[in-house]
Design an enzyme around this catalytic site. Structure first.
Site, short mmCIF file in Angstrom:
data_model
loop_
_atom_site.label_atom_id
_atom_site.label_comp_id
_atom_site.label_asym_id
_atom_site.label_seq_id
_atom_site.Cartn_x
_atom_site.Cartn_y
_atom_site.Cartn_z
N HIS A 168 0.82 -1.21 0.00
CA HIS A 168 0.00 0.00 0.00
C HIS A 168 0.86 1.26 0.00
CE1 HIS A 168 0.62 0.84 4.34
NE2 HIS A 168 0.45 -0.48 4.55
N CYS A 172 3.29 -4.93 6.57
CA CYS A 172 2.89 -4.52 5.22
C CYS A 172 4.07 -3.94 4.45
CB CYS A 172 1.77 -3.49 5.29
SG CYS A 172 0.17 -4.18 5.80
#
Length: 192
Positions: free
Chosen positions: A152, A168
């Site tokens: 992301h 992440c």
């Protein structure tokens, strides 16, 4: 004259190895939101480039080299797009193979329960420039089960190149838009 020839050859060879890539086109909303997240100074080593493919994976595969803090999108003809990333710190990093299960623009953020226990101040929030998921999110699954890990954007671009996330893979917003535009749902992601 010899120096000029050597410099000319070096420039030609450099063009074969690294090739700058223009930024993707942005919607009006993307431009407005991204202008609200100041772009930080960052090491050019973490800039987006087209390079000779170092991964030996099939075209369309995303490979994250956590130690290098680089993400590679394998292209045809022995080439790859290279992007600088932030990865999980040592306690939260992960490795393995997953698939992109879905993609979202300016996604809402719903921190997992484990993260909320660790940091009670975090809370769910709608998509937008201050959301930690940034401009785009690629949701990763393993055999159809959500891994809770994402590739992301970020509202902290100054941390690209560091091991700071809860697992992440974070990218500069302009880079995650570029990657989002290039990969389909179902693409393989390998995190090493």
């Amino acid at each position: 004259m010899r120096i000029i020839s050597v410099l000319g050859c070096a420039l030609l060879l450099a063009g074969c190895t690294f090739k700058g890539v223009p930024d993707p086109a942005l919607s009006a909303r993307d431009a407005e939101y991204m202008a609200l997240v100041p772009e930080a100074e960052f090491d050019p080593h973490f800039a987006r480039y087209e390079i000779a493919d170092p991964t030996r994976e099939a075209p369309g595969t995303i490979v994250v080299e956590t130690k290098e803090r680089q993400l590679y999108l394998v292209l045809p003809n022995g080439r790859a797009m290279r992007y600088g990333v932030s990865v999980g710190d040592e306690a939260y990093g992960w490795t393995g193979t997953a698939r992109i299960d879905r993609k979202a623009e300016w996604p809402a953020w719903n921190p997992p329960a484990e993260m909320v226990r660790r940091w009670p101040h975090v809370h769910a929030m709608q998509g937008g420039p201050m959301n930690p998921l940034g401009a785009r999110a690629l949701y990763l699954s393993d055999r159809g089960r959500d891994t809770l890990y994402r590739i992301h954007g970020t509202n902290e671009p100054e941390k690209i190149g560091q091991a700071v996330s809860s697992g992440c893979i974070r990218m500069r917003n302009i880079d995650v838009v570029d990657l989002y535009n290039r990969v389909p749902v179902g693409a393989t992601v390998i995190v090493r």
